[in-house]
Design a protein around this motif. Structure first.
Motif, PDB file in Angstrom:
ATOM      1  N   ASP A  20       0.803  -1.234   0.000  1.00  0.00           N
ATOM      2  CA  ASP A  20       0.000   0.000   0.000  1.00  0.00           C
ATOM      3  C   ASP A  20       0.829   1.274   0.000  1.00  0.00           C
ATOM      4  OD1 ASP A  20      -2.611  -0.850  -0.197  1.00  0.00           O
ATOM      5  OD2 ASP A  20      -2.631  -1.499   1.910  1.00  0.00           O
ATOM      6  N   LEU A  21       1.880   1.279  -0.783  1.00  0.00           N
ATOM      7  CA  LEU A  21       2.780   2.427  -0.793  1.00  0.00           C
ATOM      8  C   LEU A  21       2.091   3.656  -1.393  1.00  0.00           C
ATOM      9  CD1 LEU A  21       5.761   3.406  -0.368  1.00  0.00           C
ATOM     10  CD2 LEU A  21       6.154   2.775  -2.737  1.00  0.00           C
ATOM     11  N   GLU A  22       2.235   4.771  -0.658  1.00  0.00           N
ATOM     12  CA  GLU A  22       1.711   6.055  -1.143  1.00  0.00           C
ATOM     13  C   GLU A  22       2.882   7.028  -1.185  1.00  0.00           C
ATOM     14  OE1 GLU A  22      -1.716   7.183  -1.379  1.00  0.00           O
ATOM     15  OE2 GLU A  22      -2.412   5.116  -1.128  1.00  0.00           O
ATOM     16  N   VAL A  23       3.024   7.761  -2.281  1.00  0.00           N
ATOM     17  CA  VAL A  23       4.027   8.816  -2.317  1.00  0.00           C
ATOM     18  C   VAL A  23       3.388  10.077  -2.860  1.00  0.00           C
ATOM     19  CG1 VAL A  23       6.232   9.584  -3.278  1.00  0.00           C
ATOM     20  CG2 VAL A  23       5.953   7.211  -2.612  1.00  0.00           C
ATOM     21  N   GLY A  59      14.973   4.688  -0.565  1.00  0.00           N
ATOM     22  CA  GLY A  59      14.983   5.679   0.502  1.00  0.00           C
ATOM     23  C   GLY A  59      15.333   7.076   0.029  1.00  0.00           C
ATOM     24  N   LEU A  60      15.277   7.315  -1.289  1.00  0.00           N
ATOM     25  CA  LEU A  60      15.611   8.644  -1.792  1.00  0.00           C
ATOM     26  C   LEU A  60      14.397   9.567  -1.783  1.00  0.00           C
ATOM     27  CD1 LEU A  60      17.937   7.657  -4.782  1.00  0.00           C
ATOM     28  CD2 LEU A  60      18.627   8.568  -2.575  1.00  0.00           C
ATOM     29  N   VAL A  61      13.193   8.992  -1.772  1.00  0.00           N
ATOM     30  CA  VAL A  61      11.997   9.799  -1.499  1.00  0.00           C
ATOM     31  C   VAL A  61      11.237   9.131  -0.363  1.00  0.00           C
ATOM     32  CG1 VAL A  61      11.725  10.703  -3.844  1.00  0.00           C
ATOM     33  CG2 VAL A  61      10.555   8.617  -3.211  1.00  0.00           C
ATOM     34  N   ARG A  62      10.560   9.958   0.411  1.00  0.00           N
ATOM     35  CA  ARG A  62       9.888   9.468   1.602  1.00  0.00           C
ATOM     36  C   ARG A  62       8.463   9.053   1.263  1.00  0.00           C
ATOM     37  NH1 ARG A  62      11.616   9.251   6.687  1.00  0.00           N
ATOM     38  NH2 ARG A  62      13.675   9.866   5.992  1.00  0.00           N
ATOM     39  N   ALA A  63       8.080   7.878   1.740  1.00  0.00           N
ATOM     40  CA  ALA A  63       6.708   7.421   1.514  1.00  0.00           C
ATOM     41  C   ALA A  63       5.772   8.173   2.444  1.00  0.00           C
ATOM     42  CB  ALA A  63       6.613   5.919   1.781  1.00  0.00           C
ATOM     43  N   SER A  64       4.572   8.526   1.929  1.00  0.00           N
ATOM     44  CA  SER A  64       3.613   9.190   2.819  1.00  0.00           C
ATOM     45  C   SER A  64       2.619   8.191   3.392  1.00  0.00           C
ATOM     46  CB  SER A  64       2.910  10.319   2.067  1.00  0.00           C
ATOM     47  OG  SER A  64       2.575   9.923   0.758  1.00  0.00           O
ATOM     48  N   GLY A  65       2.721   6.952   2.967  1.00  0.00           N
ATOM     49  CA  GLY A  65       1.853   5.927   3.530  1.00  0.00           C
ATOM     50  C   GLY A  65       2.305   4.553   3.082  1.00  0.00           C
ATOM     51  N   ILE A  85       7.385  -0.438   3.543  1.00  0.00           N
ATOM     52  CA  ILE A  85       8.406  -1.053   2.696  1.00  0.00           C
ATOM     53  C   ILE A  85       9.251  -1.935   3.602  1.00  0.00           C
ATOM     54  CG2 ILE A  85      10.398  -0.672   1.206  1.00  0.00           C
ATOM     55  CD1 ILE A  85       9.250   2.116   0.616  1.00  0.00           C
ATOM     56  N   LEU A  86       9.331  -3.232   3.293  1.00  0.00           N
ATOM     57  CA  LEU A  86      10.171  -4.135   4.062  1.00  0.00           C
ATOM     58  C   LEU A  86      11.306  -4.628   3.189  1.00  0.00           C
ATOM     59  CD1 LEU A  86       7.303  -4.349   5.557  1.00  0.00           C
ATOM     60  CD2 LEU A  86       8.183  -6.496   6.450  1.00  0.00           C
ATOM     61  N   ILE A  87      12.532  -4.399   3.645  1.00  0.00           N
ATOM     62  CA  ILE A  87      13.682  -4.917   2.919  1.00  0.00           C
ATOM     63  C   ILE A  87      14.293  -6.019   3.763  1.00  0.00           C
ATOM     64  CG2 ILE A  87      15.996  -4.393   2.076  1.00  0.00           C
ATOM     65  CD1 ILE A  87      14.960  -1.601   1.409  1.00  0.00           C
ATOM     66  N   ASP A  88      14.328  -7.230   3.215  1.00  0.00           N
ATOM     67  CA  ASP A  88      14.844  -8.378   3.965  1.00  0.00           C
ATOM     68  C   ASP A  88      14.124  -8.542   5.306  1.00  0.00           C
ATOM     69  OD1 ASP A  88      16.477 -10.297   3.105  1.00  0.00           O
ATOM     70  OD2 ASP A  88      18.364  -9.324   3.619  1.00  0.00           O
ATOM     71  N   GLY A  89      12.828  -8.281   5.320  1.00  0.00           N
ATOM     72  CA  GLY A  89      12.045  -8.435   6.526  1.00  0.00           C
ATOM     73  C   GLY A  89      12.092  -7.245   7.481  1.00  0.00           C
ATOM     74  N   GLU A  90      12.910  -6.243   7.149  1.00  0.00           N
ATOM     75  CA  GLU A  90      13.090  -5.102   8.042  1.00  0.00           C
ATOM     76  C   GLU A  90      12.215  -3.943   7.549  1.00  0.00           C
ATOM     77  OE1 GLU A  90      17.076  -2.897   9.480  1.00  0.00           O
ATOM     78  OE2 GLU A  90      17.361  -4.784   8.425  1.00  0.00           O
ATOM     79  N   ASP A  91      11.390  -3.388   8.411  1.00  0.00           N
ATOM     80  CA  ASP A  91      10.540  -2.272   7.996  1.00  0.00           C
ATOM     81  C   ASP A  91      11.367  -0.989   7.923  1.00  0.00           C
ATOM     82  OD1 ASP A  91       8.684  -0.341   7.529  1.00  0.00           O
ATOM     83  OD2 ASP A  91       7.205  -1.112   8.962  1.00  0.00           O
ATOM     84  N   VAL A  92      11.547  -0.473   6.716  1.00  0.00           N
ATOM     85  CA  VAL A  92      12.410   0.703   6.552  1.00  0.00           C
ATOM     86  C   VAL A  92      11.600   1.983   6.356  1.00  0.00           C
ATOM     87  CG1 VAL A  92      14.281  -0.660   5.559  1.00  0.00           C
ATOM     88  CG2 VAL A  92      12.599   0.387   4.046  1.00  0.00           C
ATOM     89  N   SER A  93      10.269   1.875   6.397  1.00  0.00           N
ATOM     90  CA  SER A  93       9.451   3.051   6.045  1.00  0.00           C
ATOM     91  C   SER A  93       9.653   4.223   6.995  1.00  0.00           C
ATOM     92  CB  SER A  93       7.969   2.694   5.971  1.00  0.00           C
ATOM     93  OG  SER A  93       7.730   1.355   6.245  1.00  0.00           O
ATOM     94  N   ARG A  94      10.033   3.947   8.264  1.00  0.00           N
ATOM     95  CA  ARG A  94      10.214   5.060   9.201  1.00  0.00           C
ATOM     96  C   ARG A  94      11.680   5.312   9.507  1.00  0.00           C
ATOM     97  NH1 ARG A  94       6.157   5.542   7.780  1.00  0.00           N
ATOM     98  NH2 ARG A  94       4.070   5.167   8.568  1.00  0.00           N
TER      99      ARG A  94
END
Lengths: 297, 307, 277
Positions: C13-16, C60-66, C69-78
């Motif tokens: 559900d990525l929002e930018v 990670g070059l633009v910030r998601a507004s909603g 994003i999980l990279i290798d199981g790690e939540d990187v959105s915040r």
């Protein structure tokens, strides 16, 4: 880059002229055959074996005065360029990286400095800080520093928006890393052009100020001062201003030529220039084979 | 979508789907060729090397010839030689080029100026760089019309609007008053095509004119070129690195590699009976990595049995 | 295909959004995609569809507004920018630009650009060069080219250097933005073959392009991005042979093909009308 500048005839000429001037600045005062301040009864004489360029209105040897005055003139112009460099370059790079506030602030300062007439300011500052070449040159240096600020900023901006910087960012590089590795090499050539150009400007300024009698105490010789005093006796020695004027012109011309040469050999334009030269050489001299390697696209 | 049918029955009509041969046009002049290129060679003076080693083709009105090759194959230099705009230190060192029967080697600068636009014209890859960003696009087309046809301002504007309609721009009146930054790449390319055909040229060179565009937009531009060819009898030179693009529009294909024409023949011949190894590579690439791999599987088997 | 194993990348559900307040506009909306090891996914979209934004969000070059994003199981959105830098230094996700001429510093020998990710990690110079040579061989480049400037290489060689640079940190995921569109045929096939090898070695690949044809040969799955949304996601052959969404159909119908008939002009016009309605 030095080698490429020397590959151009104009580059060699510029470096040659400037080296002679630099030698004059270093050795001039010791080479002077007479005391540049020593007066004599022989005023306003023409060239002779004893006085190669004649004597001035106080009977001082003009040749000795030219040699002795070269150091002040050259040091002054170099000082202008170095101060402008020091004051302009660092904020120029930082304005791209330190955020909007710093950018706005430095841009407005640069605009302000550009708006000030530097010759008049130099006069005003010498009145405040004392009549000396270093004070005057410091002021001029600060006032022409926006040139370096702008040039550095433009070059840095181009690099900062490039993909290879983004690629480095994606690899986890820090701002410092990027500045050292990617920005510095791109900013250097335009700064070198600006430096050579500013030395020329500085020279004109030193000469103008000393022509006006500012920054130098009267008996001490400078090229601009010589020019000024010679102009006062134009009716007696109409040829006298030619020599100091030629020296000033040669130096400024040499600096600008060097600036052009640096610009010509750096970057894409430089490669194109070298190519067209090679093509012309080829056309003029078709018998001589030219290695095919390194053909630019 | 006819060709999505898996059994390949509809797609079996392959040759018919290629642009049909245009109705046999009567040659306007005795020589008939709108453009004749004969054994053209181009030399680079910098390192004294021949870059293009002899290109020949003839183009009659209403026909289209395609030149395929990778960057550095000499296809763009050939086009530039035809237009008389070779970059500095390149020169035509052999052969001849005739545009509607006139040998371009004998043209003077004013004659060239007269010829370009009104007889031969071109569009290139990056449309935005050929338009002035600070002038409305309509004014730029009108300027070309004014210079080339001598129409006055009003009439030039009307003509420009006609041309914008002819290149299928949706709202010509609106586009006329817009600047380049307000328009997409596809729209800009249409505007350049409109400018290129403003003075009713007989030959149009499209050098990688669709390369920078999205696939869907590329299809529209190729449709447009085919349309102009059919309706105005425009002779086309289509240059591309993609064999498929050229195959879609042209009746005749030249494949160039390292300055040499390695294959020259009708589109069907080149596609179905490639002689040179490099042409086979170009085709194989599409079959292995392109859409051709999935589409019309049946057909491919047939073709493979032909080889 | 070896699509088993946990996903390297999970986007839900990525929002930018770009711009602020009044100028704020949505670039990506409800985008979900997961990519496993050894899988190649093609992301297809036209200019302005948001495909580059998608890549930039994952990097990670633009910030998601909603969304997440999980990279290798790690939540990187915040993640903070410092956390991002640490993640990037580990080199789990790498990126290959479309135009290697611009993504390699023109004033540095290719060797320097190649080993830069290792140097950033703090690997010693000697070791980095040693490892660099190995990767150059893996993309079939002669290590003689090491000291050359990017401008002295051919387009294909440059793109191989760029791919080697992406490989050097042993990433689990490589995002490739139109990696072959600037190349000629022979080099295009060469790069695609290298990518296939990578996929077989278990690296996850996201292949971004405007052209369905250019990913058809390598992608296991295809996601069609239109106006910031995935309008069609599925196996490559399914999307090509039975596209559902009008845009996907237009995409298939517009791709230049050699021998099979492209959709007729009338069909394309009809689809366009449908899209604009």
């Amino acid at each position: 880059m030095v080698r490429r500048v020397l590959a151009l005839p104009t580059g060699r000429l510029a470096v040659g002229v400037l080296s002679v001037i630099a030698l004059l600045a270093i050795l001039g005062p010791t080479l002077a055959p007479h005391n540049p301040l020593g007066t004599s009864a022989l005023t306003l004489t023409g060239p002779s074996w004893k006085h190669w360029l004649g004597t001035d209105y106080l009977g001082r040897d003009v040749f000795s005065r030219l040699l002795a005055g070269s150091r002040t003139s050259v040091l002054g112009s170099v000082e202008v360029a170095l101060i402008a460099l020091a004051v302009g370059v660092v904020p120029g790079i930082l304005s791209v990286y330190l955020g909007r506030g710093f950018e706005w602030f430095t841009l407005r300062i640069a605009d302000t400095l550009l708006a000030l007439p530097f010759l008049i300011y130099a006069v005003a500052v010498t009145a405040l800080l004392g009549n000396g070449i270093p004070q005057a040159m410091f002021t001029v240096g600060v006032l022409v520093s926006p040139l370096f600020y702008r040039v550095t900023r433009a070059a840095t901006l181009a690099v900062a928006r490039s993909q290879y910087v983004e690629a480095a960012l994606i690899s986890g590089a820090s701002i410092g890393w990027i500045a050292r590795r990617h920005v510095w090499g791109k900013v250097l050539p335009p700064v070198a052009v600006a430096l050579a150009q500013t030395i020329g400007v500085g020279f004109v300024v030193v000469s103008s100020l000393s022509f006006l009698g500012i920054g130098v105490q009267p008996p001490a010789p400078t090229w601009g001062g010589l020019l000024a005093s010679d102009l006062g006796y134009l009716s007696y020695q109409p040829w006298a201003p030619i020599v100091p004027a030629l020296l000033i012109m040669a130096t400024v011309w040499g600096s600008n030529l060097l600036a052009d040469a640096i610009r010509d050999v750096s970057g894409e334009a430089g490669r194109a220039l070298l190519n067209s030269r090679r093509a012309r050489a080829r056309r003029l001299n078709p018998a001589e084979p030219i290695p095919a390697g390194g053909a630019a696209r | 979508m006819t060709r999505t049918l898996p059994d390949g029955t509809v797609t079996a009509a392959v040759p018919a789907a290629r642009p049909a041969d245009p109705p046999a046009l009567d040659p306007p002049a005795a020589q008939a060729a709108a453009l004749a290129v004969r054994d053209v060679r181009i030399r680079d003076d910098v390192n004294d090397r021949e870059i293009v080693h002899g290109v020949s083709f003839e183009l009659r009105p209403g026909r289209a010839v395609g030149i395929v090759g990778e960057s550095g194959s000499g296809k763009t230099l050939t086009c530039r030689a035809i237009l008389g705009i070779l970059p500095a230190h390149f020169a035509v060192s052999g052969g001849s080029i005739e545009i509607v029967g006139r040998d371009i080697a004998e043209l003077t600068t004013p004659q060239w100026t007269d010829l370009r636009g009104s007889t031969i014209s071109a569009v290139f890859q990056d449309p935005a760089s050929y338009l002035n960003p600070s002038i409305k696009v309509g004014a730029q087309i009108a300027e070309v019309i004014g210079v080339k046809t001598g129409l006055r301002r009003r009439a030039a504007r009307r003509r420009a609007l006609e041309l914008l309609t002819a290149v299928h721009l949706r709202d010509p009146e609106l586009v006329y008053d817009q600047y380049t930054f307000e328009l997409s790449g596809g729209m800009l390319q249409r505007i350049l095509i409109a400018t290129a055909i403003a003075a009713d040229p007989q030959v149009l060179i499209a050098d990688e004119a669709t390369t920078a565009l999205d696939v869907t937009v590329q299809a529209e531009i190729l449709d447009l070129l085919a349309d102009l060819r059919e309706r105005r009898g425009l002779a086309l030179v289509v240059v591309s690195h993609d064999l498929a693009v050229v195959a879609q529009v042209c009746d005749e294909v030249l494949v160039m590699r390292e300055g040499e024409v390695v294959e020259h023949g009708s589109t069907a011949d080149v596609l179905y009976h490639p002689r040179h190894e490099y042409t086979r590579l170009l085709i194989a690439e599409h079959e292995q990595y392109g859409l051709d791999r999935y589409l019309a599987g049946e057909q491919r088997k047939e073709l493979d049995s032909v080889h | 295909m070896s699509t088993d194993g946990r996903p390297v990348l999970e986007v839900a559900d990525l929002e930018v959004h770009y711009g602020l307040r009044r100028r704020r506009r949505r670039v990506l909306h409800g985008v979900s995609l997961s990519v496993s090891r050894g899988e190649t996914v093609g992301v297809i979209g036209e200019t302005g569809s948001g495909k580059s934004t998608f890549a930039r969000a994952v990097l990670g070059l633009v910030r998601a507004s909603g969304g997440r994003i999980l990279i290798d199981g790690e939540d990187v959105s915040r993640y903070s920018s410092r956390q991002w830098r640490a993640l990037r230094r580990r080199g789990v996700v790498q990126y290959v630009f479309q135009d290697p001429l611009r993504s390699l510093d023109p004033d540095l020998p290719v060797e320097e650009s190649l080993i830069e990710p290792l140097l950033v990690q703090g690997v010693g110079r000697k070791e980095a060069i040693e490892r660099g040579r190995g990767y150059l061989a893996r993309v079939r480049l002669d290590s003689e080219l090491f000291g050359r400037l990017p401008g002295e290489l051919s387009g294909g060689q440059r793109q191989r250097v760029a791919v080697a640079r992406a490989l050097i940190t042993e990433p689990a995921l490589i995002i490739l933005d139109e990696p072959v569109s600037a190349l000629d045929s022979a080099n295009r096939v060469g790069i695609l073959e290298i990518l296939k090898e990578l996929r077989d070695a278990g690296v996850a690949l996201i292949f971004i392009s405007h052209d369905l044809g250019s990913v058809a040969g390598v992608a296991d799955r295809v996601a069609v991005l239109y106006q910031g949304e995935f309008v069609e996601v599925g196996a490559t052959h399914a999307v090509i042979n039975t596209p559902q969404h009008p845009y996907a159909r237009l995409l298939v119908g517009s791709a230049p093909t050699l021998r099979s008939a492209a959709a007729s002009r009338a069909e394309r016009d009809a689809l366009r009308a449908l899209l604009h309605a």
